[in-house]
Design a protein around this motif. Structure first.
Motif, PDB file in Angstrom:
ATOM      1  N   GLN A  46      36.359  48.144  41.064  1.00  0.00           N
ATOM      2  CA  GLN A  46      37.016  48.391  39.769  1.00  0.00           C
ATOM      3  C   GLN A  46      36.777  47.374  38.779  1.00  0.00           C
ATOM      4  O   GLN A  46      36.401  47.625  37.505  1.00  0.00           O
ATOM      5  CB  GLN A  46      38.492  48.930  40.069  1.00  0.00           C
ATOM      6  CG  GLN A  46      38.613  50.098  40.751  1.00  0.00           C
ATOM      7  CD  GLN A  46      40.243  50.267  40.840  1.00  0.00           C
ATOM      8  OE1 GLN A  46      41.015  49.592  40.181  1.00  0.00           O
ATOM      9  NE2 GLN A  46      40.379  51.534  41.689  1.00  0.00           N
ATOM     10  N   HIS A  80      49.990  49.516  44.986  1.00  0.00           N
ATOM     11  CA  HIS A  80      49.537  48.354  45.836  1.00  0.00           C
ATOM     12  C   HIS A  80      50.042  47.024  45.674  1.00  0.00           C
ATOM     13  O   HIS A  80      49.881  46.237  46.559  1.00  0.00           O
ATOM     14  CB  HIS A  80      47.974  48.194  45.189  1.00  0.00           C
ATOM     15  CG  HIS A  80      46.995  49.531  45.492  1.00  0.00           C
ATOM     16  ND1 HIS A  80      46.862  50.103  46.702  1.00  0.00           N
ATOM     17  CD2 HIS A  80      46.710  50.230  44.461  1.00  0.00           C
ATOM     18  CE1 HIS A  80      46.048  51.253  46.412  1.00  0.00           C
ATOM     19  NE2 HIS A  80      46.059  51.366  44.952  1.00  0.00           N
ATOM     20  N   LYS A  84      47.310  39.550  44.655  1.00  0.00           N
ATOM     21  CA  LYS A  84      48.161  39.398  43.544  1.00  0.00           C
ATOM     22  C   LYS A  84      49.041  38.139  43.374  1.00  0.00           C
ATOM     23  O   LYS A  84      49.669  38.063  44.426  1.00  0.00           O
ATOM     24  CB  LYS A  84      48.939  40.677  43.196  1.00  0.00           C
ATOM     25  CG  LYS A  84      48.152  41.759  42.576  1.00  0.00           C
ATOM     26  CD  LYS A  84      49.211  42.971  42.418  1.00  0.00           C
ATOM     27  CE  LYS A  84      49.033  43.641  40.973  1.00  0.00           C
ATOM     28  NZ  LYS A  84      49.135  44.991  40.933  1.00  0.00           N
ATOM     29  N   LYS A 119      37.381  54.253  39.769  1.00  0.00           N
ATOM     30  CA  LYS A 119      38.019  53.643  38.497  1.00  0.00           C
ATOM     31  C   LYS A 119      37.237  52.824  38.023  1.00  0.00           C
ATOM     32  O   LYS A 119      36.765  51.864  38.630  1.00  0.00           O
ATOM     33  CB  LYS A 119      39.161  53.625  38.873  1.00  0.00           C
ATOM     34  CG  LYS A 119      40.238  54.801  39.306  1.00  0.00           C
ATOM     35  CD  LYS A 119      41.607  54.413  38.996  1.00  0.00           C
ATOM     36  CE  LYS A 119      42.406  55.503  39.245  1.00  0.00           C
ATOM     37  NZ  LYS A 119      42.787  55.917  40.387  1.00  0.00           N
TER      38      LYS A 119
END
Ligand code: FAQ
Length: 316
Positions: A40, A208, A218, A106
């Motif tokens: 993405q 997520h 992350k 996406k």
């Protein structure tokens, strides 16, 4: 070793701040979510060339045109690093491109908005690249080595992009005439809210986040990064005399952050479903470019095959 042991060992390795490399064992879910996110991200860089590319022929001076051409070229380069990082996870580039062209994959919501005036080019550099940097600086410490290293280089280039956007806005909003100031404010009004949406849904609705934070893909949550961007950008807007298009924006002394109004999540969801102002046009532009570039891919493959053959000939 059973799977639970492998998973535990993987988690300990990540917790100890080691980077995962392409040939290391990784949980299937880790591989899948990274392919999803990195792809993405790559698609965003490539589709992200379109709104600004739209102004290359209409840049107001040769200097601005040269800068814009290099910026758009940089985005292509970022897309290529990211597709390469994604390929290290065992997916091939044709599959990734095909998913973009068929609308299955996406890309960032932000690139589905139009660039109406030259001031939008300033707003994109300042706000969109600014938001991208806040997110990507955090991703430099992501646990997957190839993605993390791609981010280091990309961030260096993005900070130049952000500065050039802000410089356009200074010229228009701070040093410009009344008409230029108006153009700058209108562009700011158009890009402020979509820029905040770039950070994704609120933490409470982020599918997520929990797992990807545990895996250290992350490093900061969507809301933390969004807040950081707002706190950083509001003084920059005020310095050049722009008004933030949010009546609820207010410095909160106790929190040490700006409070801000509710994001229009209905708009965000519509844009990521494909119903934004320019989704259709963006995909059509990519499909057209892909079809028109077929001869380049064929020529490159033929040349590579020829080199391989002659190389083998020499070795024999
Ligand atoms: N647009 O659970 P979460 C640039 C999707 S910068 C579209 O929170 P996650 C530079 C998300 O994919 C822009 N979709 O997801 C440039 C997921 O859908 P899925 C690119 C969005 O991954 C500047 C669902 O919503 N930067 O290109 C968006 O934990 C100027 C649930 O969301 C990156 O891609 C959105 N804004 O966190 C170029 C950074 N937000 O896959 C040219 C890397 C969320 O389940 C010109 N990505 N979704 O169907 C990330 O850091 C993360 O993926 C987030 C989302 C933070 C974007």
């Amino acid at each position: 070793m059973d799977n639970q042991e492998l998973l535990d060992r993987f988690q300990r390795y990540v917790d100890d701040e080691h980077k995962i490399e392409a040939k290391d064992w990784m949980p299937e879910g880790y591989r899948k979510t990274l392919i999803r996110q990195v792809a993405q991200h790559a698609h965003s860089e490539i589709v992200g060339m379109l709104p600004e590319g739209n102004w290359i022929t209409r840049a107001p001076s040769l200097r601005r045109k040269a800068i814009l051409i290099s910026k758009v070229q940089d985005e292509a380069g970022h897309g290529l690093y990211l597709y390469s990082a994604c390929e290290t996870l065992g997916v091939d580039r044709d599959t990734l491109i095909n998913e973009l062209l068929t609308g299955k994959a996406k890309y960032s919501s932000i690139f589905n908005y139009p660039t109406v005036s030259w001031a939008d080019i300033g707003a994109i550099g300042w706000l969109v690249d600014g938001a991208a940097i806040v997110n990507q600086v955090s991703l430099q410490r992501t646990s997957y080595g190839p993605y993390s290293r791609a981010m280091v280089r990309i961030c260096k280039e993005e900070s130049f992009h952000q500065r050039q956007g802000y410089e356009i806005m200074i010229a228009l909003a701070k040093n410009g005439n009344e008409a230029q100031k108006k153009l700058a404010q209108e562009a700011f009004n158009r890009w402020w809210w979509p820029s905040l949406m770039m950070f994704g849904p609120s933490d409470a609705n982020s599918a997520h986040s929990a797992q990807n934070t545990a895996w250290k893909i992350k490093r900061h949550s969507n809301d933390e990064l969004r807040q950081k961007f707002i706190d950083m950008t509001v003084p920059q807007a005020e310095y050049i005399g722009l008004t933030i298009p949010d009546p609820d924006l207010k410095w909160n002394e106790a929190r040490g952050h700006y409070d801000f109004g509710e994001i229009n999540w209905t708009e965000f969801n519509e844009v990521i479903k494909g119903n934004g102002p320019c989704n259709k046009q963006r995909l059509e532009a990519r499909q057209k470019a892909h079809a028109e570039g077929a001869w380049v891919r064929e020529a490159a493959s033929a040349y590579a095959a020829k080199r391989k053959k002659s190389g083998e000939g020499r070795a024999a």
